[in-house]
Design an enzyme around this catalytic site. Structure first.
Site, PDB file in Angstrom:
ATOM      1  CG  ASP A   1      41.511   3.353  -0.538  1.00  0.00           C
ATOM      2  OD1 ASP A   1      40.921   2.945  -1.445  1.00  0.00           O
ATOM      3  OD2 ASP A   1      41.373   3.672   0.568  1.00  0.00           O
TER       4      ASP A   1
ATOM      5  CD  GLU B   1      38.697  -3.665   4.722  1.00  0.00           C
ATOM      6  OE1 GLU B   1      38.198  -2.623   5.334  1.00  0.00           O
ATOM      7  OE2 GLU B   1      38.806  -3.692   3.620  1.00  0.00           O
TER       8      GLU B   1
ATOM      9  CG  ASP C   1      35.223   0.896   0.578  1.00  0.00           C
ATOM     10  OD1 ASP C   1      36.198   0.239   0.565  1.00  0.00           O
ATOM     11  OD2 ASP C   1      35.226   2.101   0.801  1.00  0.00           O
TER      12      ASP C   1
HETATM   13  O1  MIG Z   1      37.764   5.508   3.943  1.00  0.00           O
HETATM   14  O2  MIG Z   1      33.977   5.291   0.125  1.00  0.00           O
HETATM   15  O3  MIG Z   1      38.953   1.827  -0.992  1.00  0.00           O
HETATM   16  O4  MIG Z   1      37.479   3.248  -3.072  1.00  0.00           O
HETATM   17  O5  MIG Z   1      36.248   5.655  -2.824  1.00  0.00           O
HETATM   18  C1  MIG Z   1      37.691   5.370   2.506  1.00  0.00           C
HETATM   19  C2  MIG Z   1      35.121   6.153  -0.248  1.00  0.00           C
HETATM   20  C3  MIG Z   1      36.351   4.762   2.045  1.00  0.00           C
HETATM   21  C4  MIG Z   1      37.725   3.297   0.482  1.00  0.00           C
HETATM   22  C5  MIG Z   1      37.691   2.922  -0.965  1.00  0.00           C
HETATM   23  C6  MIG Z   1      37.823   3.799  -1.983  1.00  0.00           C
HETATM   24  C7  MIG Z   1      36.391   4.704  -1.688  1.00  0.00           C
HETATM   25  C8  MIG Z   1      36.499   5.299  -0.246  1.00  0.00           C
HETATM   26  N1  MIG Z   1      36.767   4.229   0.538  1.00  0.00           N
END
Ligand code: MIG
Length: 784
Positions: free
Chosen positions: A506, A431, A428
């Site tokens: 998200d 980016e 995650d």
């Molecule tokens: O800033 O890890 O897209 O699936 O639950 C949020 C917490 C960070 C974004 C991900 C989401 C995940 C969440 N993350």
């Protein structure tokens, strides 16, 4: 100072649009040189254009403005460099140079320099420059300030066909046909995005143009912030460009989109098969903890007879968000947990973010940070300071994944997961997201090793996730060589399919967001990313039982089927809204598991041919203009057509059936296609049709993949008007990489008026004792 101000404005507003008509055009051709695979044109402004013939249907165009083509040629996306040069010829005339392969005729007009692509047989024009390739001679664009090697803005402009449609471009919060829209690629963390938000998480600078049923593809392999405009700023052109780097694109000749996708997979890599259980149902939450709550979730699934293969641990499993650690109170014995869940058939996936916690106190020891500092693997600013973004652990550091040894080290750190029985990794925030500033402003002077180029963020941002996923995938491969890695990523660049599957980030728990699922999944499939899905039920906000059911009616046939929810959102596991909804969700999850042999067969097709399982109708019916904008229906493989409801309180809809005959999946009623029908769709029914001529293999009911050996496969036969049907069934061990060396079994079956014949059979895998059973559905018409 003024430049800095301009830069700040550009980056904060993000509404900057380059007017390419003000750019400097490349000069005229004055001479050319040839090798056995390429032609290099030398221009009167010292620019060079190189056309390389990779395959009869694949030509690369590389341009260098006012200087020779650089000797260095490197791409993180491209997987294949050893093309065996096909037959080709070059002809020179006073006005033009023509390169001809068995499929393509590429003409370069000398003055002004304009490139056009034609079909070598029909001479029909496929794609033509609208103006010469061009660049920003004033070099006024901002990122150069930090990366002198970036070079100027570069652009190519193509004539926009009056009737041309545009597809692909990876993950965009937009409709299927991208005609009359424009897009930016700059990987961005965009929680709660809505239709039109751009850019979002991924950069796949590859698109397909379709006109009069004939398709071509263009892959602009440039990792800088890039722009694509498909007739938005002008009805004359479709153009693409980037804030630096090379004008470097690949032209793919169709005419079929499926063929283009195959070539694109050859070029940027074929998706390896994930473990078969990755097609199983998955459940997640930000975050399930402690361990007993994870067990409770799994127990609920089993108790309620809902199939489940995977449960995900989000960021709270860690000790203070430190990747490669487990919180000792919440997860005192992760191995005991994964063993226990394994005995119930459930695999555990853990999230791993790129942010490595920077210790607050100098004396604090944290192995990932300490080792990375010692080895000098973390990103630094141009002045040599460690780059310290703020993410979940607070002040953090990022690995420079362009360093091969750093990728290896990162991959090896996953031993703590594999030793604890963790089955897959979810990447995650790659980016990479930085809470200091999400536009990348805080990262512009971060330098990456980049094969010794020491380039900056402007070039490396969009490939950060690709290289992180690569490090993860290769690490899992080394740590568990007898198992297929399973990696899920949020951000990406072209080529990501070699390392990771993906989900669409998200989303909102709204009907509008649900409406984006089909165009996004199908567009990703047309962009070389076959293994896609979205948080079922939506991520942010409060849904309800109806939305959740309708969301499952889209995702139950998506490769990635995972219910996931934000930390402060209303619970949305399948049972949370009551028995009425739960019963419907169970029906669809069970149907997914029943269709597993069909889903897996189409997934293997994606691996081998690049053609995705989850398809827009146009992929199967490229000659039918009724499908060109159709993005509220989808197909899985060639045979299943699904038309979900994506609006509240709606229980009836129109369904377009392409030419041929179709069977209603629920009633077996036969329809003639090439028309629109109106069908009932009460909450428990998703309109679903089977192509006449198909045989659909189904499995007996399972709670999870591998629960028991499959001893019976039923082929449901849907005969066409001549009474025939056929099917392919792909099988392998579902877990190991042995399929790559022939350990699979592909069975072809044909039915003719009730008699089924089997053959040919390919591959060396022995599926064990299992029987085939045949049911002729045309004889089983039931009342609705
Ligand atoms: O800033 O890890 O897209 O699936 O639950 C949020 C917490 C960070 C974004 C991900 C989401 C995940 C969440 N993350």
């Amino acid at each position: 100072m003024l430049r800095l101000l301009v830069l700040t404005l550009l980056l904060t507003t993000n509404v900057f649009a380059q007017d390419i008509t003000t750019l400097e055009k490349i000069g005229d051709v004055v001479s050319l040189t040839k090798t056995d695979k390429s032609v290099t044109l030398i221009c009167n402004d010292n620019s060079q254009v190189q056309l390389t013939i990779l395959a009869p249907d694949l030509v690369r165009v590389r341009a260098s403005f006012t200087k020779p083509i650089p000797a260095k040629d490197h791409s993180w996306a491209v997987a294949k460099n050893d093309w065996s040069t096909p037959r080709w010829t070059v002809n020179e005339s006073p006005t033009a140079i023509t390169i001809t392969t068995d499929e393509l005729e590429v003409t370069i007009q000398r003055s002004p320099l304009l490139i056009s692509f034609r079909d070598a047989h029909t001479h029909q024009l496929l794609n033509a420059d609208e103006r010469p390739m061009s660049y920003d001679a004033n070099a006024s664009l901002a990122p150069m300030m930090f990366d002198p090697k970036a070079g100027p803005f570069v652009a190519a402009s193509k004539k926009l066909g009056f009737d041309e449609h545009f597809y692909g471009l990876g993950e965009k919060a937009s409709r299927l046909d991208k005609r009359r829209s424009s897009f930016v690629n700059w990987n961005s963390d965009t929680p709660g995005y809505f239709e039109g938000r751009d850019p979002i998480y991924q950069t796949i600078p590859f698109y397909i143009g379709l006109q009069r049923g004939i398709a071509y593809g263009i892959f602009f392999d440039n990792t800088y912030r890039s722009y694509f405009d498909f007739g938005k700023s002008s009805q004359q052109r479709a153009w693409f460009g980037a804030e630096g780097g090379e004008m470097n694109y690949y032209f793919f000749h169709g005419p079929s989109i499926k063929k283009i996708l195959g070539r694109y997979a050859d070029l940027t890599g074929h998706m390896p098969l994930p473990p078969l259980w990755a097609l199983g149902n998955q459940q997640s939450r930000w975050s399930y903890y402690p361990d007993t709550m994870v067990e409770e979730v799994v127990n609920e699934y089993r108790k309620r007879d809902l199939p489940l293969d995977v449960v995900h641990l989000d960021i709270d499993y860690m000790h203070g968000y430190r990747v490669f650690t487990f919180d000792k109170d919440r997860f005192p014995d992760p191995k005991a947990l994964t063993d226990k869940l394994a005995s119930q058939g459930v695999k555990v996936v853990t999230i791993v973010d790129p942010g490595v916690k920077h210790p607050v106190d100098k004396n604090e020891r944290y192995h990932a940070f300490d080792q990375g500092v010692e080895k000098n693997y973390f990103q630094r600013r141009r002045n040599g300071d460690l780059f310290v973004p703020r993410v979940w652990p607070g002040e953090s550091v990022f690995v420079d994944y362009t360093i091969p040894e750093a990728r290896r080290w990162w991959g090896d750190l996953h031993r703590v997961y594999t030793d604890n029985g963790i089955a897959g990794i979810w990447n995650d925030m790659n980016e990479p997201s930085d809470f200091v500033d999400q536009t990348g402003k805080n990262q512009l002077d971060v330098v990456s090793y980049d094969e010794g180029e020491k380039s900056t963020h402007a070039k490396n941002r969009n490939t950060f996730a690709l290289l992180m996923s690569r490090a993860t995938y290769e690490g899992l491969e080394r740590l568990r060589p007898d198992r297929r890695p399973y990696v899920i990523t949020r951000a990406a660049y072209a080529g990501i399919q070699r390392y990771a599957t993906m989900w669409t980030g998200d989303t909102n728990s709204t009907w509008e967001a649900l409406g984006l699922n089909i165009p996004m999944f199908t567009s990703l499939g047309l962009s070389g990313e076959p293994f896609v899905g979205s948080d079922v039920g939506g991520f942010i906000g409060r849904g309800n039982g109806e939305l959740l059911v309708r969301s499952y009616q889209v995702s139950f046939l998506a490769p990635f089927c995972r219910n996931h929810k934000v930390i402060d959102g209303y619970d949305q596991e399948p049972w949370r809204f009551g028995k009425y909804y739960e019963d419907i969700i169970r029906k669809y999850l069970k149907l997914r598991y029943a269709l597993m042999p069909y889903l897996y067969t189409t997934l293997e097709e994606a691996h081998r041919t690049g053609v995705p399982p989850f398809r827009p109708l146009l992929l199967n019916y490229q000659d039918d203009p009724n499908t060109y904008n159709l993005d509220d229906q989808f197909m899985v493989g060639n045979d299943l057509l699904v038309a979900p409801i994506m609006k509240p309180d709606v229980t009836r809809r129109l369904v377009y059936l392409p030419a041929g005959s179709w069977y209603d999946y629920w009633t077996n009623k036969k329809y003639s296609g090439d028309t629109m029908i109106s069908v009932d769709a009460p909450l428990d029914v998703v309109p679903m049709f089977v192509r006449a001529g198909a045989m659909i293999p189904v499995w007996p009911s399972l709670n999870y993949i591998g629960e028991k050996p499959v001893s019976l496969i039923t082929f449901n036969i849907y005969p066409d008007d001549s009474g025939s049907a056929s099917a392919t069934l792909y099988e392998d061990d579902g877990l190991s990489p042995a399929y790559k060396t022939g350990a699979f079994r592909r069975t072809t079956l044909t039915a003719r008026r009730g008699a089924v014949s089997i053959g040919p059979i390919e591959g060396s895998y022995n599926p064990g004792p299992r029987k085939f059973n045949y049911v002729d559905k045309s004889a089983k018409r039931t009342k609705a």
